[in-house]
Write an enzyme that holds these catalytic residues in place. Structure first.
Site, PDB file in Angstrom:
ATOM      1  CB  SER A  51      -0.913   0.021   1.225  1.00 12.99           C
ATOM      2  OG  SER A  51      -1.496   1.300   1.316  1.00 12.99           O
ATOM      3  N   GLY A 105     -10.381   8.362   6.642  1.00 11.65           N
ATOM      4  CA  GLY A 105     -11.005   8.929   7.857  1.00 11.65           C
ATOM      5  C   GLY A 105     -11.760  10.215   7.605  1.00 11.65           C
ATOM      6  CD  GLU A 143     -17.767  -1.977   5.290  1.00  9.68           C
ATOM      7  OE1 GLU A 143     -17.215  -1.253   4.458  1.00  9.68           O
ATOM      8  OE2 GLU A 143     -18.951  -1.816   5.643  1.00  9.68           O
ATOM      9  CG  ASP A 155     -20.498   3.749   3.102  1.00  9.47           C
ATOM     10  OD1 ASP A 155     -21.488   4.493   3.020  1.00  9.47           O
ATOM     11  OD2 ASP A 155     -19.707   3.785   4.050  1.00  9.47           O
TER      12      ASP A 155
HETATM   13  C1  GLA Z   1     -20.827   4.966   7.502  1.00 11.42           C
HETATM   14  C2  GLA Z   1     -21.423   3.586   7.252  1.00 11.42           C
HETATM   15  C3  GLA Z   1     -22.687   3.685   6.401  1.00 11.42           C
HETATM   16  C4  GLA Z   1     -23.666   4.697   6.969  1.00 11.42           C
HETATM   17  C5  GLA Z   1     -22.971   6.016   7.279  1.00 11.42           C
HETATM   18  C6  GLA Z   1     -23.878   6.994   8.001  1.00 11.42           C
HETATM   19  O1  GLA Z   1     -20.355   5.509   6.314  1.00 11.42           O
HETATM   20  O2  GLA Z   1     -20.497   2.742   6.601  1.00 11.42           O
HETATM   21  O3  GLA Z   1     -23.279   2.418   6.279  1.00 11.42           O
HETATM   22  O4  GLA Z   1     -24.330   4.181   8.097  1.00 11.42           O
HETATM   23  O5  GLA Z   1     -21.813   5.825   8.081  1.00 11.42           O
HETATM   24  O6  GLA Z   1     -24.948   7.343   7.190  1.00 11.42           O
END
Ligand code: GLA
Length: 370
Positions: A51, A105, A143, A155
């Site tokens: 990485s 982050g 995850e 996401d």
């Molecule tokens: C993070 C999580 C998502 C969602 C957002 C808040 O990004 O991975 O699944 O819950 O927070 O909307």
């Protein structure tokens, strides 16, 4: 030797925060900031992973997959564990090099992006024939079980299904979605990174997930049988106000209201009522700050500063919270002035330089063969 280059984007979210794991609707989009993974398939069992982003590398043997004490390695190991150990799929050895222009982050989902990119690349190289839904589920499983973040599907769904110049109105209960034009003319989407990442973010996130489950459990204790918190009407929730502590009540109230805001936003955006949509963004921030308590001083400062500028039509914290970015809709002729004034004020207050992030709405994961 097979060589591929996977480009896996980050995501933004216009509205609908912390509702995905409560069966709600969200309005995200993939962006043109990405993680790039170069894969080379090789002989044998020994893989090398480098990485450039974190400045580290490691080797792993495909026949001896076990969790590492180094968290970033677990993103790669988690993917392989899922495919090889849980799904019993055959994966050939590979070398890969990871680079990125996606800040870590910052609440733009660099971790889901990395996992999505890895799975998509291995899917292609090993001809696994995984469909988009399977990839989304696999990212969630890595995850939840390997990284320990109990997130929803917003996401990964966005990273897989993103489409240039389009937002995705996604119902996280059933994955029904539609693309909506992301044209906010004359306003531009600008992110401002607070450059703060508060500790405990992961455990506080998981705690919110638990608090929502607690609220739903109390509501369902007697005659009700709601599957998701967003399906509870506010007047029903209010009947249980005295049976739950005020913190849990506030979490549930926020979720129900935020989900409604996503639906209201899609109506306003489709009618080009950007003004009204902007108001919903500010309301969303207020709820995230006061009821859901996932904001922080730095994010609040940026949003409050924006509120005093009429050219910023909407602003709120974005993503999981506790740091990261705000998302702002700023009139295009005011963007430079805004960035310069907000940066000065923020620096003065916190002694930290914020970073503006200019994002365009792009496609989901792409794979290039060379
Ligand atoms: C993070 C999580 C998502 C969602 C957002 C808040 O990004 O991975 O699944 O819950 O927070 O909307």
């Amino acid at each position: 030797m097979n060589k591929i280059i996977v480009e896996s984007p980050g995501r933004i979210n216009l509205i609908g925060e912390h509702v995905d794991y409560n069966g709600g609707s969200v309005l995200p989009a993939a962006i043109d900031k990405k993680i790039i993974i170069e894969f080379n398939s090789i002989e044998g069992n020994e893989c090398s992973i480098e990485s450039v982003t974190v400045g580290k590398s490691f080797k792993l043997n495909l026949e001896k997959i076990s969790k590492s004490t180094i968290q970033w390695e677990n993103y790669i190991i988690g993917v392989l564990h899922n495919l090889i150990v849980l799904k019993k799929r055959k994966i050939g050895a590979f070398n890969c090099k990871i680079t990125s222009n996606l800040p870590i982050g910052a609440g733009i989902s660099s971790s889901s992006s990395l996992i999505c990119g890895l799975i998509s690349g291995l899917n292609y190289l090993n001809n696994l024939k995984l469909g988009s839904d399977e990839i989304v589920d696999m990212v969630s499983s890595v995850e939840h079980n390997f990284i320990g973040l109990m997130g929803g599907i917003m996401d990964q769904f966005t990273i897989v299904n993103g489409k240039k110049n389009n937002l995705i109105l996604l119902d996280c209960q059933n994955r029904k979605f539609e693309y909506i034009s992301s044209n906010f003319n004359p306003y531009k989407i600008i992110l401002i990174n607070t450059n703060v990442e508060h500790n405990l973010a992961d455990s506080s996130y998981n705690q919110r997930v638990k608090e929502c489950e607690e609220a739903l459990g109390i509501i369902n204790k007697n005659e009700n049988n709601y599957k998701y918190l967003v399906d509870v009407e506010l007047n029903i929730l209010n009947k249980f106000k005295d049976s739950m502590n005020s913190r849990v009540y506030n979490r549930a109230k926020f979720v129900i209201e935020e989900n409604k805001r996503t639906h209201d936003s899609s109506v306003e955006i489709s009618k080009s009522n950007i003004n009204e949509f902007g108001k919903l963004m500010y309301q969303s921030h207020k709820g995230l700050r006061k009821l859901y308590e996932v904001s922080c001083e730095e994010l609040d400062f940026l949003v409050d500063f924006s509120k005093s500028k009429k050219e910023v039509i909407g602003s709120r914290m974005m993503g999981g919270g506790f740091g990261g970015c705000t998302i702002n809709l700023i009139r295009d002729d005011y963007v430079d002035d805004f960035i310069s004034s907000v940066s000065k004020a923020y620096l003065k207050k916190f002694n930290i330089e914020p970073s503006p992030l200019f994002v365009n709405i792009g496609d989901g994961v792409t794979i290039k063969t060379t």
